[in-house]
Design a protein around this motif. Structure first.
Motif, PDB file in Angstrom:
ATOM      1  N   LEU A 131     -32.406  -4.851  25.397  1.00 21.12           N
ATOM      2  CA  LEU A 131     -31.065  -4.339  25.124  1.00 21.12           C
ATOM      3  C   LEU A 131     -30.451  -5.143  23.991  1.00 21.12           C
ATOM      4  CD1 LEU A 131     -29.735  -3.917  28.790  1.00 21.12           C
ATOM      5  CD2 LEU A 131     -30.814  -2.194  27.315  1.00 21.12           C
ATOM      6  N   ASP A 132     -30.488  -4.571  22.788  1.00 24.53           N
ATOM      7  CA  ASP A 132     -29.923  -5.252  21.624  1.00 24.53           C
ATOM      8  C   ASP A 132     -28.423  -4.981  21.551  1.00 24.53           C
ATOM      9  OD1 ASP A 132     -29.859  -6.776  19.391  1.00 24.53           O
ATOM     10  OD2 ASP A 132     -30.837  -5.332  18.066  1.00 24.53           O
ATOM     11  N   GLU A 133     -27.691  -5.940  20.994  1.00 22.27           N
ATOM     12  CA  GLU A 133     -26.230  -5.859  20.869  1.00 22.27           C
ATOM     13  C   GLU A 133     -25.584  -5.523  22.209  1.00 22.27           C
ATOM     14  OE1 GLU A 133     -24.995  -7.109  18.465  1.00 22.27           O
ATOM     15  OE2 GLU A 133     -26.427  -6.912  16.826  1.00 22.27           O
ATOM     16  N   VAL A 134     -25.971  -6.274  23.230  1.00 20.21           N
ATOM     17  CA  VAL A 134     -25.493  -5.998  24.592  1.00 20.21           C
ATOM     18  C   VAL A 134     -23.995  -6.245  24.722  1.00 20.21           C
ATOM     19  CG1 VAL A 134     -25.939  -8.316  25.501  1.00 20.21           C
ATOM     20  CG2 VAL A 134     -26.121  -6.351  27.018  1.00 20.21           C
ATOM     21  N   ALA A 135     -23.426  -7.045  23.823  1.00 26.11           N
ATOM     22  CA  ALA A 135     -21.986  -7.330  23.893  1.00 26.11           C
ATOM     23  C   ALA A 135     -21.139  -6.094  23.629  1.00 26.11           C
ATOM     24  CB  ALA A 135     -21.624  -8.425  22.885  1.00 26.11           C
ATOM     25  N   GLU A 136     -21.752  -5.050  23.052  1.00 26.39           N
ATOM     26  CA  GLU A 136     -20.990  -3.850  22.708  1.00 26.39           C
ATOM     27  C   GLU A 136     -20.921  -2.844  23.858  1.00 26.39           C
ATOM     28  OE1 GLU A 136     -19.617  -4.438  19.875  1.00 26.39           O
ATOM     29  OE2 GLU A 136     -20.946  -6.169  19.662  1.00 26.39           O
ATOM     30  N   MET A 137     -21.477  -3.141  25.017  1.00 24.74           N
ATOM     31  CA  MET A 137     -21.458  -2.210  26.150  1.00 24.74           C
ATOM     32  C   MET A 137     -20.049  -2.032  26.695  1.00 24.74           C
ATOM     33  SD  MET A 137     -24.882  -3.293  28.295  1.00 24.74           S
ATOM     34  CE  MET A 137     -25.037  -1.738  29.170  1.00 24.74           C
ATOM     35  N   SER A 138     -19.754  -0.807  27.123  1.00 23.57           N
ATOM     36  CA  SER A 138     -18.458  -0.517  27.736  1.00 23.57           C
ATOM     37  C   SER A 138     -18.390  -1.142  29.130  1.00 23.57           C
ATOM     38  CB  SER A 138     -18.276   0.995  27.867  1.00 23.57           C
ATOM     39  OG  SER A 138     -19.211   1.515  28.817  1.00 23.57           O
ATOM     40  N   PRO A 139     -17.201  -1.307  29.681  1.00 27.12           N
ATOM     41  CA  PRO A 139     -17.084  -1.860  31.041  1.00 27.12           C
ATOM     42  C   PRO A 139     -17.872  -1.056  32.075  1.00 27.12           C
ATOM     43  CG  PRO A 139     -14.947  -1.875  29.965  1.00 27.12           C
ATOM     44  CD  PRO A 139     -15.873  -1.135  29.051  1.00 27.12           C
ATOM     45  N   ALA A 140     -17.870   0.292  31.947  1.00 28.29           N
ATOM     46  CA  ALA A 140     -18.612   1.120  32.911  1.00 28.29           C
ATOM     47  C   ALA A 140     -20.113   0.860  32.816  1.00 28.29           C
ATOM     48  CB  ALA A 140     -18.314   2.592  32.669  1.00 28.29           C
ATOM     49  N   ALA A 141     -20.631   0.779  31.598  1.00 29.71           N
ATOM     50  CA  ALA A 141     -22.058   0.518  31.416  1.00 29.71           C
ATOM     51  C   ALA A 141     -22.414  -0.888  31.887  1.00 29.71           C
ATOM     52  CB  ALA A 141     -22.444   0.701  29.956  1.00 29.71           C
ATOM     53  N   GLN A 142     -21.504  -1.834  31.680  1.00 30.42           N
ATOM     54  CA  GLN A 142     -21.738  -3.201  32.157  1.00 30.42           C
ATOM     55  C   GLN A 142     -21.877  -3.217  33.680  1.00 30.42           C
ATOM     56  OE1 GLN A 142     -19.004  -6.203  30.663  1.00 30.42           O
ATOM     57  NE2 GLN A 142     -18.754  -5.062  28.737  1.00 30.42           N
ATOM     58  N   ALA A 143     -21.013  -2.467  34.358  1.00 24.48           N
ATOM     59  CA  ALA A 143     -21.065  -2.420  35.831  1.00 24.48           C
ATOM     60  C   ALA A 143     -22.389  -1.827  36.309  1.00 24.48           C
ATOM     61  CB  ALA A 143     -19.893  -1.605  36.359  1.00 24.48           C
ATOM     62  N   THR A 177     -35.197   3.358  42.594  1.00 26.10           N
ATOM     63  CA  THR A 177     -35.622   1.966  42.472  1.00 26.10           C
ATOM     64  C   THR A 177     -36.519   1.789  41.253  1.00 26.10           C
ATOM     65  OG1 THR A 177     -35.511   1.666  44.867  1.00 26.10           O
ATOM     66  CG2 THR A 177     -36.809   0.066  43.625  1.00 26.10           C
ATOM     67  N   VAL A 178     -36.233   0.754  40.444  1.00 19.45           N
ATOM     68  CA  VAL A 178     -37.033   0.466  39.264  1.00 19.45           C
ATOM     69  C   VAL A 178     -37.404  -1.015  39.246  1.00 19.45           C
ATOM     70  CG1 VAL A 178     -36.082   2.312  37.839  1.00 19.45           C
ATOM     71  CG2 VAL A 178     -34.957   0.082  37.862  1.00 19.45           C
ATOM     72  N   ASP A 179     -38.535  -1.295  38.619  1.00 18.34           N
ATOM     73  CA  ASP A 179     -38.987  -2.673  38.436  1.00 18.34           C
ATOM     74  C   ASP A 179     -39.074  -2.908  36.934  1.00 18.34           C
ATOM     75  OD1 ASP A 179     -40.210  -5.140  38.370  1.00 18.34           O
ATOM     76  OD2 ASP A 179     -42.187  -4.391  38.934  1.00 18.34           O
ATOM     77  N   VAL A 180     -38.006  -3.452  36.357  1.00 20.20           N
ATOM     78  CA  VAL A 180     -37.925  -3.622  34.908  1.00 20.20           C
ATOM     79  C   VAL A 180     -37.431  -5.025  34.592  1.00 20.20           C
ATOM     80  CG1 VAL A 180     -36.807  -2.822  32.784  1.00 20.20           C
ATOM     81  CG2 VAL A 180     -37.444  -1.169  34.540  1.00 20.20           C
ATOM     82  N   ARG A 181     -38.092  -5.671  33.642  1.00 18.30           N
ATOM     83  CA  ARG A 181     -37.593  -6.955  33.155  1.00 18.30           C
ATOM     84  C   ARG A 181     -36.653  -6.690  31.990  1.00 18.30           C
ATOM     85  NH1 ARG A 181     -40.979 -12.212  30.928  1.00 18.30           N
ATOM     86  NH2 ARG A 181     -39.252 -13.699  31.138  1.00 18.30           N
ATOM     87  N   VAL A 182     -35.471  -7.267  32.033  1.00 13.49           N
ATOM     88  CA  VAL A 182     -34.470  -7.046  30.993  1.00 13.49           C
ATOM     89  C   VAL A 182     -34.401  -8.256  30.074  1.00 13.49           C
ATOM     90  CG1 VAL A 182     -32.017  -6.719  30.516  1.00 13.49           C
ATOM     91  CG2 VAL A 182     -33.102  -5.455  32.376  1.00 13.49           C
ATOM     92  N   LEU A 183     -34.507  -7.976  28.767  1.00 11.83           N
ATOM     93  CA  LEU A 183     -34.273  -8.981  27.727  1.00 11.83           C
ATOM     94  C   LEU A 183     -33.087  -8.480  26.915  1.00 11.83           C
ATOM     95  CD1 LEU A 183     -37.969  -9.447  26.505  1.00 11.83           C
ATOM     96  CD2 LEU A 183     -36.785 -10.709  28.317  1.00 11.83           C
ATOM     97  N   ALA A 184     -32.057  -9.294  26.798  1.00  8.38           N
ATOM     98  CA  ALA A 184     -30.839  -8.873  26.094  1.00  8.38           C
ATOM     99  C   ALA A 184     -30.644  -9.720  24.850  1.00  8.38           C
ATOM    100  CB  ALA A 184     -29.633  -9.002  27.017  1.00  8.38           C
ATOM    101  N   ALA A 185     -29.940  -9.155  23.875  1.00  6.76           N
ATOM    102  CA  ALA A 185     -29.685  -9.888  22.630  1.00  6.76           C
ATOM    103  C   ALA A 185     -28.307  -9.546  22.096  1.00  6.76           C
ATOM    104  CB  ALA A 185     -30.745  -9.545  21.587  1.00  6.76           C
ATOM    105  N   THR A 186     -27.730 -10.485  21.361  1.00 10.94           N
ATOM    106  CA  THR A 186     -26.437 -10.255  20.718  1.00 10.94           C
ATOM    107  C   THR A 186     -26.245 -11.255  19.589  1.00 10.94           C
ATOM    108  OG1 THR A 186     -24.045 -10.166  21.046  1.00 10.94           O
ATOM    109  CG2 THR A 186     -25.248 -11.776  22.348  1.00 10.94           C
ATOM    110  N   HIS A 187     -25.477 -10.840  18.558  1.00 13.60           N
ATOM    111  CA  HIS A 187     -25.126 -11.783  17.495  1.00 13.60           C
ATOM    112  C   HIS A 187     -23.739 -12.369  17.757  1.00 13.60           C
ATOM    113  CE1 HIS A 187     -22.813  -8.302  16.085  1.00 13.60           C
ATOM    114  NE2 HIS A 187     -22.121  -9.134  15.344  1.00 13.60           N
ATOM    115  N   ARG A 188     -23.088 -11.922  18.820  1.00 12.98           N
ATOM    116  CA  ARG A 188     -21.744 -12.409  19.148  1.00 12.98           C
ATOM    117  C   ARG A 188     -21.806 -13.601  20.103  1.00 12.98           C
ATOM    118  NH1 ARG A 188     -17.831  -8.945  17.442  1.00 12.98           N
ATOM    119  NH2 ARG A 188     -18.386  -6.762  17.070  1.00 12.98           N
ATOM    120  N   ASP A 189     -20.683 -14.311  20.196  1.00 11.14           N
ATOM    121  CA  ASP A 189     -20.525 -15.392  21.163  1.00 11.14           C
ATOM    122  C   ASP A 189     -20.130 -14.748  22.495  1.00 11.14           C
ATOM    123  OD1 ASP A 189     -19.733 -17.480  22.791  1.00 11.14           O
ATOM    124  OD2 ASP A 189     -18.760 -18.596  21.182  1.00 11.14           O
ATOM    125  N   LEU A 190     -21.098 -14.589  23.379  1.00 15.69           N
ATOM    126  CA  LEU A 190     -20.862 -13.847  24.612  1.00 15.69           C
ATOM    127  C   LEU A 190     -19.906 -14.598  25.546  1.00 15.69           C
ATOM    128  CD1 LEU A 190     -21.876 -11.083  25.181  1.00 15.69           C
ATOM    129  CD2 LEU A 190     -23.725 -12.023  26.569  1.00 15.69           C
TER     130      LEU A 190
END
Length: 471
Positions: A240-252, A273-286
């Motif tokens: 998930l690139d640019e994860v800081a840009e997610m809306s509050p609903a998507a974050q939940a 049910t899913v089995d997924v490894r999540v790697l997130a990225a952002t250029h912002r100060d989260l």
């Protein structure tokens, strides 16, 4: 052995086919028509589809189209009493694997399905192999021999075999997706899908649909059910690139997936049910986004189990020479041209530049220079960079302010050892700078445009530690 979907509106025919195919240990499912098959294909994966042609809500060609829309690699076999030459030709032209006529011989159907499963498996393995080869080629290497990049590679090696969620931070163009791919490639999920989504590229509704999927009619334009990336990446990795840009609903919703491993499609109440490894990225100060109330604190801690920070290129200028060599090779292969080399003046000019676009900008500059220059060597004049943070190296400087006097280059012999020359120049400049700062390493690092860790590494490399003990 494979997963088989039979599409036929006759229950009796399904029973006969299933009993025969189960002899070969296939797992058999059944759909009674085109629409039911389309729903099933959107949420399940099969090695082969066995379809009739005439059904109340459509035909086998519709099933073929739906199957290849869901998975281009899946093999579709027609088994129909409407065995006309025109239909056979049309189905094969549109990508059917085989065409059989009713009444049928069970052994013939079993053999056709076995071949279809092997064909699908081979195509999928080939796709994975091509993707792996593409990732293993130079562009996906985590290049650089500075202390900062060695630290990044060490973190990748440590975290990759685990299932931990990783938060990759760094400026635009530093190679965050390359780090994510390297983690996936070195993990136990390497043979499974690696999927990526740029969270800044979608509207709120479209991002949720992209990640979590939707049911037919969930919103305007949702004319069919759609598998989300979380379901598609089952047992694999989702970046998930640019994860800081997610809306509050998507974050939940993302927090729910990370917490209990379940996704709910838009327009549905049924959790999957899913089995997924999540790697997130952002250029912002989260962390700053959390303080500002723009990002959930609980989600931040779920994502940042292992943080990996990628340094900007200006903090590892010692890597520029190796990166240039790497990109010169890549561009030469892509453009089918002989590999070129950079002049010393060109390299010095690049090393004096700030690179606001980081590695992505460097590669673009190399590609443009290769296209616009002639001859075996690319000169400094092919890199019109503007004024860098330090002084801008000019091929024929006069020593005036704002220019580096490179007249000594003209006195070099026709042939020399470039590595030794560059090492000598670098060591001399570090010694001179330390003398001018009276051994203050923090100030010397600032003047040289290096990080403290990079300068420490160079002091060890050139055995300057004793002469520069003060900090």
């Amino acid at each position: 052995m494979g997963r088989i979907l039979i599409v036929d509106d006759e229950p009796h025919m399904h029973k006969i086919l299933a009993s025969n195919l189960e002899l070969d240990r296939h797992v058999v499912s059944h759909s009674t028509g085109v629409e039911e098959a389309r729903q099933t294909l959107s949420s399940n994966q099969y090695e082969a589809i066995l379809t009739d042609q005439k059904m109340p809500d459509g035909g086998g060609l519709d099933v073929l189209a739906a199957a290849h829309e869901a998975d281009p690699n899946v093999a579709v076999v027609f088994l129909t009493a409407v065995a006309t030459l025109e239909l056979a030709v049309e189905s094969m032209r549109k990508g059917a694997f085989d065409f059989l006529a009713k009444p049928f011989t069970p052994e013939v159907v079993r053999a056709a399905i076995q071949r279809a499963c092997e064909h699908t498996t081979l195509l999928r393995e080939n796709s994975l192999l091509k993707a792996a080869v593409g990732r293993l080629e130079g562009s996906s290497d985590i290049s650089g021999d500075t202390a900062l990049m060695r630290e990044v590679r060490e973190k990748i090696a440590r975290v990759a075999p685990t299932t931990a969620t990783v938060l990759i931070t760094g400026e635009t163009g530093t190679g965050k997706e390359l780090v994510a791919r390297a983690i996936h490639r070195q993990s136990g999920r390497a043979g499974k899908p690696f999927l990526a989504a740029n969270c800044a590229a979608f509207t709120e509704t479209l991002l949720e649909s992209e990640l979590f999927g939707h049911e037919r009619g969930a919103f305007t334009g949702a004319d069919r059910s759609r598998l989300g990336l979380f379901e598609a990446a089952h047992e694999g990795t989702l970046f998930l690139d640019e994860v800081a840009e997610m809306s509050p609903a998507a974050q939940a919703k993302l927090l729910r997936v990370l917490t209990d491993g379940q996704v709910v499609r838009i327009g549905s109440v049924k959790p999957r049910t899913v089995d997924v490894r999540v790697l997130a990225a952002t250029h912002r100060d989260l962390q700053q986004r959390v303080k500002e109330g723009l990002f959930r604190e609980d989600l931040y801690y779920r994502l940042a189990v292992v943080p990996v920070a990628i340094p900007p290129l200006r903090d590892r200028t010692a890597d520029i020479a190796a990166l240039c060599d790497l990109f010169l090779g890549q561009v030469a292969r892509e453009l089918k041209l002989p590999k070129r080399r950079l002049s010393i003046q060109a390299l010095l000019r690049l090393q004096s530049y700030e690179f606001p676009g980081n590695i992505r900008e460097l590669r673009n500059l190399i590609e443009r220079a290769v296209i616009l220059s002639a001859g075996e060597e690319i000169g400094a004049e092919h890199f019109p960079l503007g004024v860098a943070a330090g002084t801008l190296a000019q091929p024929h400087g006069n020593g005036s302010a704002g220019h580096t006097n490179l007249a000594w280059i003209e006195a070099l012999p026709p042939s020399f050892d470039l590595r030794t020359l560059l090492s000598t120049v670098e060591k001399t400049l570090i010694e001179r700078t330390l003398q001018s700062t009276r051994g203050a390493q923090a100030e010397a690092a600032r003047r040289l445009g290096l990080s403290r860790s990079d300068l420490s590494y160079k002091l060890l490399k050139y055995e300057l530690r004793k002469e520069s003990a003060a900090s």
